[in-house]
Structure formats: structure tokens, C-alpha cells
Design a protein around this motif. Structure first.
Motif, PDB file in Angstrom:
ATOM      1  N   GLY A  12       0.818  -1.210   0.000  1.00 36.61           N
ATOM      2  CA  GLY A  12       0.000   0.000   0.000  1.00 36.61           C
ATOM      3  C   GLY A  12       0.850   1.257   0.000  1.00 36.61           C
ATOM      4  O   GLY A  12       0.548   2.225  -0.703  1.00 36.61           O
ATOM      5  N   LEU A  13       1.930   1.241   0.773  1.00 37.99           N
ATOM      6  CA  LEU A  13       2.845   2.379   0.807  1.00 37.99           C
ATOM      7  C   LEU A  13       3.475   2.596  -0.559  1.00 37.99           C
ATOM      8  O   LEU A  13       3.613   3.738  -1.024  1.00 37.99           O
ATOM      9  N   LEU A  14       3.845   1.520  -1.223  1.00 36.91           N
ATOM     10  CA  LEU A  14       4.423   1.612  -2.560  1.00 36.91           C
ATOM     11  C   LEU A  14       3.429   2.216  -3.552  1.00 36.91           C
ATOM     12  O   LEU A  14       3.777   3.102  -4.339  1.00 36.91           O
ATOM     13  N   ALA A  15       2.180   1.772  -3.521  1.00 37.05           N
ATOM     14  CA  ALA A  15       1.151   2.317  -4.416  1.00 37.05           C
ATOM     15  C   ALA A  15       0.880   3.784  -4.100  1.00 37.05           C
ATOM     16  O   ALA A  15       0.720   4.613  -5.003  1.00 37.05           O
ATOM     17  N   TRP A  16       0.851   4.116  -2.822  1.00 34.00           N
ATOM     18  CA  TRP A  16       0.573   5.490  -2.394  1.00 34.00           C
ATOM     19  C   TRP A  16       1.676   6.439  -2.849  1.00 34.00           C
ATOM     20  O   TRP A  16       1.414   7.450  -3.505  1.00 34.00           O
ATOM     21  N   VAL A  17       2.916   6.103  -2.523  1.00 29.22           N
ATOM     22  CA  VAL A  17       4.041   6.960  -2.893  1.00 29.22           C
ATOM     23  C   VAL A  17       4.229   6.967  -4.414  1.00 29.22           C
ATOM     24  O   VAL A  17       4.519   8.015  -5.004  1.00 29.22           O
ATOM     25  N   GLY A  18       4.038   5.820  -5.058  1.00 28.06           N
ATOM     26  CA  GLY A  18       4.142   5.768  -6.514  1.00 28.06           C
ATOM     27  C   GLY A  18       3.114   6.657  -7.178  1.00 28.06           C
ATOM     28  O   GLY A  18       3.415   7.360  -8.146  1.00 28.06           O
ATOM     29  N   GLY A  19       1.897   6.646  -6.661  1.00 27.56           N
ATOM     30  CA  GLY A  19       0.864   7.522  -7.195  1.00 27.56           C
ATOM     31  C   GLY A  19       1.207   8.990  -7.010  1.00 27.56           C
ATOM     32  O   GLY A  19       0.977   9.812  -7.901  1.00 27.56           O
ATOM     33  N   LEU A  20       1.771   9.329  -5.860  1.00 20.52           N
ATOM     34  CA  LEU A  20       2.180  10.713  -5.622  1.00 20.52           C
ATOM     35  C   LEU A  20       3.277  11.137  -6.587  1.00 20.52           C
ATOM     36  O   LEU A  20       3.236  12.244  -7.133  1.00 20.52           O
ATOM     37  N   ILE A  21       4.233  10.263  -6.825  1.00 20.53           N
ATOM     38  CA  ILE A  21       5.310  10.593  -7.760  1.00 20.53           C
ATOM     39  C   ILE A  21       4.748  10.821  -9.158  1.00 20.53           C
ATOM     40  O   ILE A  21       5.095  11.792  -9.834  1.00 20.53           O
ATOM     41  N   VAL A  22       3.869   9.939  -9.592  1.00 18.27           N
ATOM     42  CA  VAL A  22       3.288  10.052 -10.932  1.00 18.27           C
ATOM     43  C   VAL A  22       2.518  11.361 -11.081  1.00 18.27           C
ATOM     44  O   VAL A  22       2.674  12.077 -12.077  1.00 18.27           O
ATOM     45  N   ILE A  23       1.681  11.687 -10.118  1.00 16.38           N
ATOM     46  CA  ILE A  23       0.857  12.893 -10.242  1.00 16.38           C
ATOM     47  C   ILE A  23       1.706  14.154 -10.206  1.00 16.38           C
ATOM     48  O   ILE A  23       1.466  15.099 -10.966  1.00 16.38           O
ATOM     49  N   ILE A  24       2.717  14.177  -9.373  1.00 16.09           N
ATOM     50  CA  ILE A  24       3.578  15.362  -9.292  1.00 16.09           C
ATOM     51  C   ILE A  24       4.338  15.551 -10.597  1.00 16.09           C
ATOM     52  O   ILE A  24       4.404  16.665 -11.139  1.00 16.09           O
ATOM     53  N   THR A  47      -4.993  11.605 -15.777  1.00 14.78           N
ATOM     54  CA  THR A  47      -3.901  11.361 -14.825  1.00 14.78           C
ATOM     55  C   THR A  47      -4.404  11.497 -13.394  1.00 14.78           C
ATOM     56  O   THR A  47      -4.077  10.677 -12.534  1.00 14.78           O
ATOM     57  N   VAL A  48      -5.210  12.506 -13.127  1.00 14.31           N
ATOM     58  CA  VAL A  48      -5.766  12.696 -11.784  1.00 14.31           C
ATOM     59  C   VAL A  48      -6.688  11.526 -11.435  1.00 14.31           C
ATOM     60  O   VAL A  48      -6.683  11.030 -10.305  1.00 14.31           O
ATOM     61  N   SER A  49      -7.462  11.042 -12.407  1.00  9.61           N
ATOM     62  CA  SER A  49      -8.351   9.893 -12.158  1.00  9.61           C
ATOM     63  C   SER A  49      -7.562   8.623 -11.862  1.00  9.61           C
ATOM     64  O   SER A  49      -7.883   7.889 -10.928  1.00  9.61           O
ATOM     65  N   VAL A  50      -6.512   8.370 -12.655  1.00 12.12           N
ATOM     66  CA  VAL A  50      -5.687   7.180 -12.427  1.00 12.12           C
ATOM     67  C   VAL A  50      -4.982   7.289 -11.085  1.00 12.12           C
ATOM     68  O   VAL A  50      -4.865   6.303 -10.352  1.00 12.12           O
ATOM     69  N   PHE A  51      -4.542   8.497 -10.744  1.00 12.77           N
ATOM     70  CA  PHE A  51      -3.918   8.725  -9.449  1.00 12.77           C
ATOM     71  C   PHE A  51      -4.876   8.340  -8.326  1.00 12.77           C
ATOM     72  O   PHE A  51      -4.490   7.684  -7.360  1.00 12.77           O
ATOM     73  N   SER A  52      -6.141   8.735  -8.463  1.00  7.43           N
ATOM     74  CA  SER A  52      -7.134   8.412  -7.442  1.00  7.43           C
ATOM     75  C   SER A  52      -7.328   6.907  -7.314  1.00  7.43           C
ATOM     76  O   SER A  52      -7.490   6.397  -6.209  1.00  7.43           O
ATOM     77  N   ALA A  55      -3.507   5.699  -5.748  1.00  5.47           N
ATOM     78  CA  ALA A  55      -3.018   6.191  -4.461  1.00  5.47           C
ATOM     79  C   ALA A  55      -4.046   6.077  -3.340  1.00  5.47           C
ATOM     80  O   ALA A  55      -3.680   5.783  -2.201  1.00  5.47           O
ATOM     81  N   HIS A  56      -5.308   6.309  -3.623  1.00  5.05           N
ATOM     82  CA  HIS A  56      -6.315   6.229  -2.559  1.00  5.05           C
ATOM     83  C   HIS A  56      -6.450   4.819  -1.981  1.00  5.05           C
ATOM     84  O   HIS A  56      -6.437   4.664  -0.756  1.00  5.05           O
ATOM     85  N   LEU A  97      -6.585  11.276   2.162  1.00  6.11           N
ATOM     86  CA  LEU A  97      -7.787  10.778   1.500  1.00  6.11           C
ATOM     87  C   LEU A  97      -8.833  11.882   1.339  1.00  6.11           C
ATOM     88  O   LEU A  97      -9.450  12.016   0.276  1.00  6.11           O
ATOM     89  N   ILE A  98      -9.014  12.684   2.349  1.00  2.87           N
ATOM     90  CA  ILE A  98     -10.031  13.734   2.297  1.00  2.87           C
ATOM     91  C   ILE A  98      -9.598  14.879   1.380  1.00  2.87           C
ATOM     92  O   ILE A  98     -10.330  15.270   0.463  1.00  2.87           O
ATOM     93  N   ILE A  99      -8.410  15.408   1.610  1.00  2.00           N
ATOM     94  CA  ILE A  99      -7.965  16.597   0.878  1.00  2.00           C
ATOM     95  C   ILE A  99      -7.727  16.300  -0.597  1.00  2.00           C
ATOM     96  O   ILE A  99      -8.143  17.076  -1.465  1.00  2.00           O
ATOM     97  N   THR A 100      -7.072  15.192  -0.911  1.00  2.00           N
ATOM     98  CA  THR A 100      -6.811  14.921  -2.324  1.00  2.00           C
ATOM     99  C   THR A 100      -8.080  14.558  -3.088  1.00  2.00           C
ATOM    100  O   THR A 100      -8.174  14.821  -4.282  1.00  2.00           O
ATOM    101  N   GLY A 101      -9.044  13.973  -2.406  1.00  6.31           N
ATOM    102  CA  GLY A 101     -10.327  13.720  -3.061  1.00  6.31           C
ATOM    103  C   GLY A 101     -11.017  15.019  -3.447  1.00  6.31           C
ATOM    104  O   GLY A 101     -11.526  15.174  -4.564  1.00  6.31           O
TER     105      GLY A 101
END
Length: 146
Positions: A12-24, A47-52, A55-56, A97-101
Motif C-alpha cells: 500500500g505504501l508503494l502504491a501510495w508513494v508511486g501515485g504521488l510521484i506520478v501525479i507530481i 492522470t488525476v483519475s488514475v492517481f485516485s 493512491a487512494h 484521502l479527504i484533501i486529495t479527493g
């Protein structure tokens, strides 16, 4: 079971951080073109949809598996690193989860409504970068066992 939950925690940490890297990276690269081109707007919205989608669930997995791991460790006096992981990591995951949504849906609406007008996403990128720093900060404290 502890080992499997630890695996889920790291996955989960890998998916979360990976999603953050991709979106940034992706939104940062597209930021100058946003609003001016329908293609770049569509790519940014996707990209924002795939990130959600990436990462979520990763953050939820980190939160759930972390809760299970902490509950199985038992009570008693905890070292500082474990308290930071427990309280800081959980708080960061919930806020994420709240803010990025909310911000993600606002950015997608801006991109959809932009017709030739530039769209600023600096606040969104700053928020994503701040979450990246916070998550990696918790990982550093836990890794060093301060």
C-alpha cells in the motif's frame, strides 16, 4: 498473519508513494499547457483519475494494515518512532484521502471548464508535494527508529 499484513502495508505504501510521484511529475510537466489545449486537459484529467485509483486504495491499505499491526503489538509504553508512525501516519493518511479527493475533483472541474484559458494547478501540486514529504518523513523516522 503478521507477515502478510506487513506485506500489505508495504504494498500500500508503494502504491501510495508511486501515485504521488506520478501525479507530481505528470501534472508538473503539463502545467504550462493546461487550459490551452484540450489534449493536455484530457491527459491531466485522466492522470488525476488514475492517481485516485492507485493512491487512494494504497493509503486505505496502509491505514488498515497499520491499524491491524498496531493492535497486534499490544499496549504498553511505545518508543517514539512507533508513536509517530501510529499517530502521524494515520493522521496523514486520513487527511490525504479527504484533501486529495476534494482537490482532485476541483482540478478536474477546472480542466473540463477551461476553454483556451490557462489553468493554474500550483496549489494542487504543492499539496501533493507536501503529502509526499510528510509520508517520506514518517517512513524515515520509522526506518531510523528514532
Amino acid at each position: 498473519m503478521f507477515g502478510f499484513m506487513l506485506f500489505l502495508h508495504f504494498a500500500g505504501l508503494l502504491a501510495w508513494v508511486g501515485g504521488l510521484i506520478v501525479i507530481i511529475v505528470m501534472i508538473g510537466m503539463l502545467s504550462k499547457q493546461l487550459g490551452l489545449s484540450q489534449d493536455s486537459n484530457l491527459l491531466a484529467r485522466r492522470t488525476v483519475s488514475v492517481f485516485s485509483y492507485l493512491a487512494h486504495p494504497g493509503a486505505v491499505l496502509v491505514l488498515g494494515s497499520g491499524l491491524y499491526l498496531i493492535l497486534n503489538m499490544g499496549s504498553g509504553s511505545k518508543p517514539l518512532w512507533l508513536s509517530i508512525m501510529e499517530m502521524g501516519g494515520g493522521t496523514i493518511a486520513l487527511l490525504f484521502l479527504i484533501i486529495t479527493g476534494i482537490l482532485g475533483s476541483k482540478v478536474k472541474k477546472k480542466l473540463k471548464a477551461a476553454h483556451g484559458q490557462p489553468v493554474k494547478v500550483t496549489g494542487y501540486l504543492t499539496t501533493m508535494t507536501a503529502f509526499m514529504v510528510l509520508v517520506l518523513g514518517v517512513v524515515l523516522v520509522v526506518s531510523l527508529k528514532i
